[in-house]
Motif scaffolding. Structure first.
Motif, short mmCIF file in Angstrom:
data_model
loop_
_atom_site.label_atom_id
_atom_site.label_comp_id
_atom_site.label_asym_id
_atom_site.label_seq_id
_atom_site.Cartn_x
_atom_site.Cartn_y
_atom_site.Cartn_z
N HIS A 385 0.80 -1.10 -0.01
CA HIS A 385 0.06 -0.07 0.02
C HIS A 385 1.06 1.22 -0.04
O HIS A 385 0.41 2.18 -0.42
N LEU A 386 1.92 1.41 0.53
CA LEU A 386 2.82 2.53 0.63
C LEU A 386 4.06 2.25 -0.18
O LEU A 386 4.97 1.55 -0.09
N THR A 387 4.21 3.40 -1.24
CA THR A 387 5.39 3.08 -1.93
C THR A 387 6.51 4.02 -1.74
O THR A 387 7.48 4.08 -2.27
N ASN A 388 6.44 4.66 -0.34
CA ASN A 388 7.56 5.26 -0.07
C ASN A 388 8.81 4.37 -0.24
O ASN A 388 8.86 3.54 0.48
N ASN A 389 9.88 5.01 -0.55
CA ASN A 389 11.28 4.20 -0.58
C ASN A 389 11.80 3.85 0.89
O ASN A 389 12.36 2.82 1.08
N ALA A 390 11.20 4.77 1.74
CA ALA A 390 11.82 4.55 3.23
C ALA A 390 11.17 3.11 3.66
O ALA A 390 11.51 2.51 4.48
N ILE A 391 10.11 2.81 3.17
CA ILE A 391 9.47 1.57 3.53
C ILE A 391 9.84 0.47 2.74
O ILE A 391 10.24 -0.62 3.05
N GLN A 392 10.01 0.79 1.56
CA GLN A 392 9.85 -0.39 0.33
C GLN A 392 11.26 -1.03 0.33
O GLN A 392 11.54 -2.34 -0.11
N LYS A 393 12.20 -0.18 0.85
CA LYS A 393 13.72 -0.85 0.73
C LYS A 393 14.08 -1.95 1.73
O LYS A 393 14.82 -2.87 1.73
N TYR A 394 12.99 -2.03 2.45
CA TYR A 394 12.85 -3.37 3.47
C TYR A 394 12.16 -4.42 3.01
O TYR A 394 12.36 -5.61 3.69
#
Length: 542
Positions: A385-394
């Motif tokens: 649901h959240l495409t922020n790189n701060a989230i997706q990189k994990y």
């Protein structure tokens, strides 16, 4: 390495000072007659050089400053013998000229985090600038927030020129609540519907005396479009239960919300988003699909809650960080978004407001994709649901389909070429919305007329399956991490070209016409920021 640097400094000094100036410079700088930092450093360098070469016998207990003082008279006495300085009458061949020392004239201070090393790389291309660690008389400050900025000193009566990278009242647009309030007021004044630009959004502010009416308006609207609506009697009981749980005081005001929800916002699972208003990079955002979840989240966040852990095979993020917020926006989730390879995505672009309140749009942005395939029946998986790189990189799938989960405008143009012209239609719409949004705070963002403020904002957009464009939010501290080859191209050029329009103009810095940060498809001598208009008079230039 240190000795090599000292020798270079001495060689430069030979070409720039005659013997009289040399002696005067040594005697006066060490006695602190001159306050020029670079001359003091050169004097100390020469003293160190002389001490080492002449092997002076000095008591061990003396400190190094004392050693320099003892060495100074001997340096002056032997300056002509120790260092052959070129006289003023020295002539040079026609094809050669003496090297010129470019003394740094201005100082800048960097805050930590968000890839601040990139700012230093860009500033290193400007020989007139040097980095410092003190805020005293600094000329340029760049940091993630405006904490510590003394705006009251930035006025026309202060002769000291300084530039900061945040406007005093940027929260008028970067705070989610304020964005909605300002856009609602502005859109009403120009006879537009704000929810043709933003997704359907409600404010829930526990510091507001009208919190009951805010909550009631949302619950009524929620029930209106719910796939399983409650009867009026059931809804009344639910409201009473919610108000008791949240300890909501009664309010006489009543708000009515009659906006018709678009079909791309509705789906099988009726998802909504709860967002604390003062956070970015996806922090604190939760997806919910029933009122009980909504109330539980409000109770947790108003009391204080540890951020959700994102567990990976190697680590957890957000562990131990606490979020406590009294103010939220509740936003309808677009349940039928446009997808790339069955994954959700959004669009990040940059908008610059300069020291004269001119508004610019950077010609290139990028697409941020999710790592997991899109479904609406799993509300807990943030990688969907959240495409922020701060989230997706994990995510374990991060980077499987695109480097850094990012695509360029050229790539998305190719993906949807048979359905829409992304550049001529979508990018054009993003520019129009960006200028509209900035115009809504044109008379607020610098209401005290502070001199020499600038800011780069990160605008995030999303497309539904019918190619309708919506603004999600505006960020005051957009990520400048070079997390992919694409961003390693775009971000340095974006920042450098922004400095040409702001920093270099304020301090009259002449730059080479060729940019040291090339971007494919653009000339190295063009500025990639497109002027949209002036916020002072809301005049559209392009």
């Amino acid at each position: 390495m240190i000795e090599l640097q000292r020798n270079k400094q001495i060689d430069k000094l030979k070409l720039s000072l005659d013997s009289d100036n040399f002696n005067y410079f040594l005697t006066q700088s060490l006695n602190k007659v001159t306050r020029h930092r670079s001359l003091q450093l050169l004097a100390k360098t020469l003293a160190d050089h002389f001490i080492q070469n002449n092997q002076l016998e000095i008591p061990k207990k003396s400190n190094y400053q004392r050693q320099r003082q003892i060495a100074l008279p001997q340096i002056i006495k032997h300056s002509q013998q120790s260092i052959n300085i070129l006289p003023k009458t020295q002539s040079y061949p026609l094809n050669k000229t003496p090297s010129i020392i470019h003394e740094p004239q201005y100082s800048y201070l960097l805050g930590g985090g968000n890839n601040h090393e990139l700012i230093k790389r860009i500033m290193d291309t400007r020989r007139e600038w040097h980095q410092c660690k003190s805020t005293t008389r600094v000329h340029f400050r760049w940091q993630q927030s405006n904490l510590g900025y003394k705006y009251y000193k930035m006025n026309a009566y202060n002769p000291h020129r300084s530039l900061v990278n945040h406007f005093e009242f940027h929260q008028e647009i970067s705070n989610k609540k304020n964005l909605l309030l300002n856009m609602t007021t502005f859109c009403d004044s120009i006879h537009k519907n704000v929810f043709d630009i933003l997704p359907v959004t409600f404010i829930i502010d526990f510091n507001d005396s009208q919190i009951e009416s805010q909550l009631t308006a949302f619950i009524n609207y929620y029930n209106q479009y719910s796939p399983n609506p409650r009867s009026q009697d059931e809804l009344l009981l639910k409201k009473q239960e919610i108000k008791k749980k949240l300890r909501i005081p009664p309010s006489k005001e009543r708000r009515f919300f009659d906006y018709k929800m678009k079909d791309t916002f509705l789906g099988n699972d009726y998802l909504w988003l709860l967002k604390p208003t003062g956070l970015n990079r996806g922090r604190g955002i939760n997806v919910f699909n029933n009122l009980d979840q909504f109330i539980d989240l409000l109770i947790e966040y108003t009391s204080g809650i540890s951020e959700k852990h994102i567990e990976t095979p190697n680590e957890k993020i957000y562990q131990g960080l606490m979020i406590k917020s009294p103010t939220f926006v509740v936003q309808k989730y677009i349940e039928k978004p446009l997808l790339i390879n069955n994954r959700k995505f959004d669009i990040r672009v940059w908008v610059l407001v300069d020291q004269d309140l001119n508004c610019y749009f950077f010609k290139e942005g990028y697409i941020r994709t999710a790592s997991e395939e899109f479904v609406t029946n799993d509300i807990n998986n943030l990688f969907i649901h959240l495409t922020n790189n701060a989230i997706q990189k994990y995510s374990q799938k991060y980077g499987d389909q695109e480097a850094g989960n990012q695509l360029s405008f050229d790539q998305i143009q190719q993906i949807f070429k048979n359905k829409i012209d992304f550049r001529s239609k979508i990018v054009k719409q993003m520019k129009e919305i960006a200028f509209l949004v900035m115009s809504s705070v044109g008379n607020k963002i610098n209401r005290n007329n502070r001199r020499n403020c600038m800011e780069i904002f990160g605008f995030d957009y999303i497309l539904d399956e019918k190619f309708n464009l919506y603004l999600i939010e505006v960020n005051t501290n957009p990520c400048i991490e070079e997390s992919s080859p694409l961003l390693s191209q775009l971000i340095p050029r974006m920042l450098d070209d922004a400095y040409i329009l702001t920093l270099d103009q304020i301090f009259n810095i002449s730059r080479e016409k060729v940019s040291p940060f090339p971007v494919k498809g653009y000339q190295n001598n063009e500025n990639m920021w497109q002027l949209l208009g002036s916020l002072k008079d809301q005049v559209i230039y392009q």
